[in-house]
Design a protein around this motif. Structure first.
Motif, short mmCIF file in Angstrom:
data_model
loop_
_atom_site.label_atom_id
_atom_site.label_comp_id
_atom_site.label_asym_id
_atom_site.label_seq_id
_atom_site.Cartn_x
_atom_site.Cartn_y
_atom_site.Cartn_z
N HIS A 210 0.79 -1.22 0.00
CA HIS A 210 0.00 0.00 0.00
C HIS A 210 0.83 1.28 0.00
CE1 HIS A 210 -3.32 -2.67 0.43
NE2 HIS A 210 -2.93 -3.09 1.62
N ALA A 211 1.90 1.31 0.78
CA ALA A 211 2.71 2.52 0.82
C ALA A 211 3.36 2.79 -0.53
CB ALA A 211 3.78 2.40 1.90
N ALA A 212 3.85 1.73 -1.17
CA ALA A 212 4.45 1.90 -2.50
C ALA A 212 3.41 2.36 -3.50
CB ALA A 212 5.07 0.58 -2.96
N ALA A 213 2.22 1.78 -3.43
CA ALA A 213 1.14 2.19 -4.34
C ALA A 213 0.83 3.67 -4.17
CB ALA A 213 -0.10 1.35 -4.07
N GLU A 214 0.78 4.12 -2.93
CA GLU A 214 0.45 5.53 -2.68
C GLU A 214 1.46 6.46 -3.35
OE1 GLU A 214 -2.04 8.28 -0.15
OE2 GLU A 214 -2.25 6.41 -1.24
N GLN A 215 2.72 6.10 -3.32
CA GLN A 215 3.73 6.94 -3.93
C GLN A 215 3.54 7.04 -5.44
OE1 GLN A 215 7.79 6.11 -2.48
NE2 GLN A 215 6.86 5.17 -0.69
N TYR A 216 3.16 5.93 -6.07
CA TYR A 216 2.92 5.97 -7.51
C TYR A 216 1.63 6.72 -7.84
CZ TYR A 216 6.87 3.06 -8.75
OH TYR A 216 8.15 2.60 -8.96
N TYR A 217 0.64 6.67 -6.97
CA TYR A 217 -0.55 7.48 -7.20
C TYR A 217 -0.19 8.97 -7.16
CZ TYR A 217 -3.89 3.62 -6.96
OH TYR A 217 -4.62 2.48 -7.21
N HIS A 218 0.68 9.34 -6.22
CA HIS A 218 1.13 10.74 -6.16
C HIS A 218 1.84 11.12 -7.47
CE1 HIS A 218 1.17 10.96 -1.46
NE2 HIS A 218 -0.01 10.67 -1.97
N MET A 219 2.64 10.18 -7.99
CA MET A 219 3.33 10.46 -9.25
C MET A 219 2.33 10.62 -10.39
SD MET A 219 6.42 10.89 -10.38
CE MET A 219 5.79 12.23 -11.39
N ALA A 220 1.27 9.84 -10.37
CA ALA A 220 0.23 9.97 -11.40
C ALA A 220 -0.40 11.36 -11.34
CB ALA A 220 -0.83 8.90 -11.21
N LEU A 221 -0.64 11.86 -10.13
CA LEU A 221 -1.23 13.19 -10.00
C LEU A 221 -0.26 14.27 -10.48
CD1 LEU A 221 -3.08 12.98 -6.55
CD2 LEU A 221 -3.98 12.61 -8.86
N ARG A 222 1.01 14.14 -10.11
CA ARG A 222 2.00 15.13 -10.58
C ARG A 222 2.09 15.13 -12.11
NH1 ARG A 222 5.83 17.52 -7.22
NH2 ARG A 222 5.78 16.86 -5.02
N SER A 223 2.15 13.95 -12.69
CA SER A 223 2.30 13.87 -14.15
C SER A 223 1.08 14.41 -14.86
CB SER A 223 2.55 12.41 -14.57
OG SER A 223 3.77 11.93 -14.04
N SER A 224 -0.11 14.11 -14.34
CA SER A 224 -1.33 14.62 -14.98
C SER A 224 -1.40 16.14 -14.87
CB SER A 224 -2.57 14.00 -14.35
OG SER A 224 -2.75 14.41 -13.01
N ALA A 225 -0.89 16.68 -13.76
CA ALA A 225 -0.87 18.14 -13.61
C ALA A 225 0.07 18.78 -14.62
CB ALA A 225 -0.46 18.52 -12.18
N GLU A 226 1.24 18.14 -14.85
CA GLU A 226 2.18 18.68 -15.84
C GLU A 226 1.58 18.64 -17.24
OE1 GLU A 226 4.94 20.34 -15.36
OE2 GLU A 226 4.46 20.12 -13.23
#
Length: 429
Positions: A210-226
């Motif tokens: 779960h912790a690893a998944a959360e970090q990749y979800y954050h990356m998904a949000l950052r990338s979509s914002a860019e």
């Protein structure tokens, strides 16, 4: 949790076969110092974690476990997004701890950063004379492969699916790091990086990391914002919400889904809005809010009744009447209404097309929940019938989440082993 990470460091070092003295030389530290780090008398710093990653070739596992919380505080700009993307694409963010990294105000801050970042203007990018002419074609191939991976979700085990999606993420990171991309191509690459990150995250979550998944979800949000891609970001957020209502605070999941609904209100198709409403209903059921759960399900059904749209994103292929009713059944079971849950599950089965039954991981979970509903109604024969169907549906596909759901069902059935049908099912394994 720091103690668990120190234990992981020690275990990984021992598995390497190196003596402690040889390992310390390779890492560039005194053996006594590293012993103190592993024993907890010296701090576990980013530099030490990176040394372990380098010697053990872990792909950034330990440094990301240490630096993960700091990444939440990193500025939401293109440079930080690219730095984190490049790091995680090579294997970072694979923290083995089972807790969810963000919640409450910290999660609210992440969502706020994402919403704020979407309001910025997309900056023009200077095109380099050295940029390969075939980069747009390559990006198109990556898009095709990610679409293919979405449909493979139920044919391979979660760990393998996460690795395949991370391979695509690594290729996108290299393209973006090289720079010189035309603005449209660059934005498209960031959108695809968001989807690749979401796929990695979802499969890590399915594998209970779960912790690893959360970090990749954050990356998904950052990338979509860019990419200024609100729909892809909201889609990732809807999967992130599942993790939060499953393993964390369902009220956090409700906030995530309400943010996704608000930011996509004037851009999302009815099918997209139906998906968000249904998942919000599930989160509300976890929070015990019966009234708002019913309202959200009514909204989801009404929106889906509006029919498909030519503008529906391809990734919504799974949003069907059967899926909505399965969510409704799970919600009813959560709220202590097994009779209505059975009704919804039966409605879902009648609404399914043959193609919709091709997703065994998710289908096995829903069948197990239907079995639980029958069990709550003391219909043991029906419960066993659904349990058998769930086991056959999952087959040999590896899914920690689905397997644990079936294991819980077997434990519940074990309380009724005096019934011949239940006893036979349990003896069959």
């Amino acid at each position: 949790m720091a103690d668990e990470l120190r234990d992981d460091l020690r275990a990984a070092r021992r598995r390497s076969g190196l003596t402690f003295a040889a390992f310390a030389r390779e890492a560039g530290y005194a053996e006594s110092y590293l012993r103190n780090v592993e024993n907890g008398t010296k701090p576990l710093t980013s530099d030490v974690a990176r040394a372990y990653d380098r010697v053990l070739a872990t792909g950034g596992e330990f440094s990301n476990a240490v630096d993960g919380p700091r990444r939440q505080e990193a500025p939401w700009n293109r440079q930080e997004a690219l730095t984190i993307l490049a790091d995680m694409a090579t294997g970072g963010g694979v923290d083995r701890r089972s807790f969810i990294v963000t919640s409450g105000t910290a999660l609210t801050a992440v969502v706020g950063h994402w919403s704020d970042a979407l309001t910025k203007q997309v900056r023009p990018v200077e095109v380099s004379d050295t940029a390969p002419d075939d980069v747009p074609k390559l990006v198109g191939h990556i898009e095709e492969r990610l679409e293919y991976l979405r449909h493979l979700d139920d044919e391979f085990d979660s760990g393998e699916m996460a690795r395949m999606a991370r391979n695509e993420l690594a290729l996108l990171a290299r393209l973006l790091e090289a720079g010189g991309l035309e603005a449209t191509t660059e934005s498209r690459a960031y959108s695809l990086a968001a989807e690749a990150s979401r796929q990695v995250a979802w499969n890590l979550f399915d594998n209970k990391r779960h912790a690893a998944a959360e970090q990749y979800y954050h990356m998904a949000l950052r990338s979509s914002a860019e990419a200024n891609d609100v729909l892809t970001g909201a889609y990732s957020m809807s999967f992130m919400a599942i993790q939060h209502y499953t393993e964390g605070d369902p009220n956090d999941a409700v906030k995530l889904l309400e943010t996704a609904e608000e930011t996509t209100r004037h851009r999302a198709t009815p099918r997209m809005r139906a998906m968000l409403a249904a998942r919000k209903a599930r989160a509300l059921s976890k929070a015990g809010d019966r009234r708002r759960c019913a309202q959200a399900l009514t909204t989801a059904r009404d929106l889906l009744d509006l029919g498909p749209s030519d503008e529906d994103p391809e990734y919504l292929y799974w949003v069907t009447r059967g899926e909505i009713e399965m969510i409704a059944g799970s919600s009813a079971l959560e709220l202590g209404d097994p009779a209505h849950a059975v009704h919804c599950f039966n409605t879902a089965v009648r609404a399914e097309s043959p193609e919709e039954v091709q997703y065994p991981k998710g289908h096995a979970i829903y069948l197990a929940r239907a079995a639980e509903a029958h069990l709550a109604l003391h219909d043991l024969d029906a419960a066993v019938d659904q349990a058998r169907h769930a086991g056959k549906c999952l087959g040999s596909v590896e899914s920690a989440r689905s397997s644990s759901t079936l294991a819980r069902l077997r434990r519940q059935l074990g309380e009724h082993r005096g019934h011949p049908t239940v006893r036979a099912f349990l003896q069959d394994g």
